[in-house]
Design an enzyme around this catalytic site. Structure first.
Site, PDB file in Angstrom:
ATOM      1  N   SER A 106      -0.892 -13.943   4.410  1.00 16.19           N
ATOM      2  CA  SER A 106      -1.282 -15.272   4.882  1.00 16.19           C
ATOM      3  C   SER A 106      -1.773 -15.237   6.323  1.00 16.19           C
ATOM      4  O   SER A 106      -1.019 -14.902   7.241  1.00 16.19           O
ATOM      5  CB  SER A 106      -0.096 -16.239   4.771  1.00 16.19           C
ATOM      6  OG  SER A 106      -0.414 -17.495   5.332  1.00 16.19           O
ATOM      7  N   ASP A 121       7.535  -4.907   7.512  1.00 13.07           N
ATOM      8  CA  ASP A 121       7.595  -5.385   8.888  1.00 13.07           C
ATOM      9  C   ASP A 121       6.704  -6.597   9.140  1.00 13.07           C
ATOM     10  O   ASP A 121       7.067  -7.479   9.923  1.00 13.07           O
ATOM     11  CB  ASP A 121       7.279  -4.256   9.870  1.00 13.07           C
ATOM     12  CG  ASP A 121       5.883  -3.673   9.706  1.00 13.07           C
ATOM     13  OD1 ASP A 121       5.232  -3.971   8.680  1.00 13.07           O
ATOM     14  OD2 ASP A 121       5.447  -2.925  10.588  1.00 13.07           O
ATOM     15  N   THR A 173       9.414  -2.244   0.603  1.00 12.54           N
ATOM     16  CA  THR A 173       8.138  -1.582   0.869  1.00 12.54           C
ATOM     17  C   THR A 173       8.234  -0.139   0.408  1.00 12.54           C
ATOM     18  O   THR A 173       9.253   0.518   0.644  1.00 12.54           O
ATOM     19  CB  THR A 173       7.760  -1.620   2.363  1.00 12.54           C
ATOM     20  OG1 THR A 173       6.661  -0.726   2.603  1.00 12.54           O
ATOM     21  CG2 THR A 173       8.922  -1.203   3.254  1.00 12.54           C
ATOM     22  N   ASP A 233       6.756   2.355   1.584  1.00 20.17           N
ATOM     23  CA  ASP A 233       6.541   3.317   2.668  1.00 20.17           C
ATOM     24  C   ASP A 233       7.829   3.852   3.287  1.00 20.17           C
ATOM     25  O   ASP A 233       7.806   4.875   3.971  1.00 20.17           O
ATOM     26  CB  ASP A 233       5.690   2.690   3.772  1.00 20.17           C
ATOM     27  CG  ASP A 233       4.238   2.513   3.367  1.00 20.17           C
ATOM     28  OD1 ASP A 233       3.843   3.066   2.318  1.00 20.17           O
ATOM     29  OD2 ASP A 233       3.503   1.814   4.081  1.00 20.17           O
ATOM     30  N   GLU A 269       1.816  23.519  -1.206  1.00 21.01           N
ATOM     31  CA  GLU A 269       1.581  24.590  -0.239  1.00 21.01           C
ATOM     32  C   GLU A 269       1.541  24.069   1.197  1.00 21.01           C
ATOM     33  O   GLU A 269       1.806  24.808   2.139  1.00 21.01           O
ATOM     34  CB  GLU A 269       0.264  25.311  -0.555  1.00 21.01           C
ATOM     35  CG  GLU A 269       0.377  26.395  -1.620  1.00 21.01           C
ATOM     36  CD  GLU A 269       0.750  25.831  -2.987  1.00 21.01           C
ATOM     37  OE1 GLU A 269       1.596  26.439  -3.659  1.00 21.01           O
ATOM     38  OE2 GLU A 269       0.186  24.788  -3.386  1.00 21.01           O
ATOM     39  N   GLY A 317      -3.876  28.545  -7.631  1.00 16.67           N
ATOM     40  CA  GLY A 317      -4.296  27.214  -7.202  1.00 16.67           C
ATOM     41  C   GLY A 317      -3.361  26.738  -6.112  1.00 16.67           C
ATOM     42  O   GLY A 317      -2.282  27.300  -5.921  1.00 16.67           O
ATOM     43  N   GLU A 326      -1.842   8.997   3.699  1.00 13.14           N
ATOM     44  CA  GLU A 326      -3.085   8.280   4.009  1.00 13.14           C
ATOM     45  C   GLU A 326      -3.251   8.034   5.510  1.00 13.14           C
ATOM     46  O   GLU A 326      -4.369   7.884   6.003  1.00 13.14           O
ATOM     47  CB  GLU A 326      -3.135   6.948   3.260  1.00 13.14           C
ATOM     48  CG  GLU A 326      -2.047   5.966   3.661  1.00 13.14           C
ATOM     49  CD  GLU A 326      -2.187   4.618   2.962  1.00 13.14           C
ATOM     50  OE1 GLU A 326      -3.324   4.158   2.785  1.00 13.14           O
ATOM     51  OE2 GLU A 326      -1.146   4.035   2.605  1.00 13.14           O
ATOM     52  N   ARG A 357       2.449   1.620  -6.206  1.00 13.77           N
ATOM     53  CA  ARG A 357       3.169   0.356  -6.039  1.00 13.77           C
ATOM     54  C   ARG A 357       3.660  -0.219  -7.362  1.00 13.77           C
ATOM     55  O   ARG A 357       4.529  -1.082  -7.377  1.00 13.77           O
ATOM     56  CB  ARG A 357       2.269  -0.680  -5.370  1.00 13.77           C
ATOM     57  CG  ARG A 357       2.085  -0.477  -3.887  1.00 13.77           C
ATOM     58  CD  ARG A 357       1.373  -1.685  -3.326  1.00 13.77           C
ATOM     59  NE  ARG A 357       1.078  -1.527  -1.913  1.00 13.77           N
ATOM     60  CZ  ARG A 357       0.286  -2.343  -1.240  1.00 13.77           C
ATOM     61  NH1 ARG A 357      -0.303  -3.351  -1.875  1.00 13.77           N
ATOM     62  NH2 ARG A 357       0.067  -2.155   0.046  1.00 13.77           N
TER      63      ARG A 357
END
EC number: 2.7.1.11
Length: 329
Positions: free
Chosen positions: A81, A111, A134, A136, A196, A224, A231, A262
């Site tokens: 908002s 937060d 959250t 995170d 790795e 591999g 992010e 999420r």
């Protein structure tokens, strides 16, 4: 069992705000059912602070939250908002709460949501209790936040599948997970997924280091490699992948997991945490507490002033970071 109510709380409002997190419904359910057990009415605010200043409020009873503990997302919906950032918007929301006879507000979110609740209380005297919701896991004052455990499991499931195809094609995968300001998800996924290397915002190591890491992996006979990137690391997964390709010429693929982290059914740890914190939020209001977040530290309930949840930093585990390095041979 009756809990003391020296604050004389009769009606509580609850809302979810900001990004959704698996387990929010379990927290809403806990607030509603704890209130019902203690003779306190609970009203739900739809669409967070955005809905509050528009008067999107409804009474909630135990049956309204039945069959919701296993559901992802939030039954109350959520939104960000811009109106709430203004004193006029908060004044309108406060008027709605008074009109509904609300004695205290439970805010489930991160937060940004706590900022909104903090200023509402400071300007209008309405007691606010925060519940950390959250993925995170970046809020100071609690070991874990609601939604974090599920987000890690969701990301790990994707990493396991990408490792299968990466090994089959002898390919490098650079996988980006959520965490704009904190590397908690990335670090847990890196250790659990046998990555790795991991890049997190808290560690500003040169991006070029990944080239030597990949070359070393090849020299050791690995078919591999899996690189995990939060992010919030400068440049994200794309920058890491470009550095690998430029330095080695090897085929590199980027996978950005995004909002899938999420969603989904919350794992048991998130359901239990949300249930405990939702209950604790109601008890905190009954005790006369205000302007605090209820969290869990070392298995017990902890109360942290709302402003400290964003002013103080919650660091990633350096022991876990060391472990990730030790095992990536």
């Amino acid at each position: 069992m009756a809990y003391p109510n020296p604050a004389g709380i009769k009606r509580v409002a609850v809302l979810t705000s900001g990004g959704d997190a698996p387990g929010m419904n379990a927290a809403i359910r806990a607030v509603v059912r704890t209130g019902a057990q203690q003779g306190i009415e609970v009203v739900g605010v739809r669409r967070g602070f955005s809905g509050l200043h528009r008067g999107e409020v409804q009474l909630l009873g135990p049956r309204d939250v039945a069959n919701t503990i296993q559901r992802g997302g939030t039954i109350l919906l959520t939104a960000r908002s811009h109106t709430w950032r203004s004193p006029e918007g908060r004044a309108k929301g406060a008027a709605v709460l008074r009109e509904w006879g609300v004695d205290g507000l439970v805010v489930i979110g991160g937060d940004g949501s706590f900022h909104g609740g903090y200023f509402l209380q400071e300007e209008h005297g309405i007691p606010v209790i925060g519940v950390p919701g959250t993925i995170d896991n970046d809020l100071y004052g609690t070991d874990h936040t609601i939604g974090y455990f599920t987000a890690v499991e969701t990301a790990l499931e994707a990493v396991d599948k990408l490792r299968d195809t990466g090994a089959s094609h002898e390919r490098i995968f650079v996988i980006e997970v959520m965490g704009r300001h904190a590397g908690h998800i990335a670090l847990d996924v890196a250790v659990a997924g046998g990555a790795e290397e991991v890049f997190i915002p808290e560690d500003k190591k040169p991006i070029g280091d990944v080239v030597n890491i990949v070359k070393d992996s090849i020299a050791k006979g690995k078919r591999g490699s899996i690189i995990i990137v939060a992010e919030g690391y400068d440049g994200g997964a794309e920058a890491v992948a470009q550095a690998i390709h430029a330095g080695t010429g090897l085929e590199t693929r980027v996978s950005i997991l995004g909002h899938i982290q999420r969603g989904g059914t919350p794992v048991s740890s998130d359901r239990i945490l949300a249930s405990r914190l939702g209950e604790a939020a109601v008890y905190a209001l009954m005790d006369g507490k205000k302007g605090v977040m209820v969290g869990r530290i070392g298995g017990g309930i902890a109360y942290t002033p709302l402003h400290e949840t964003w002013e103080k930093r919650k660091d990633v585990s350096r022991d876990l970071y060391r472990c990730a390095k030790m095992l990536s041979i």
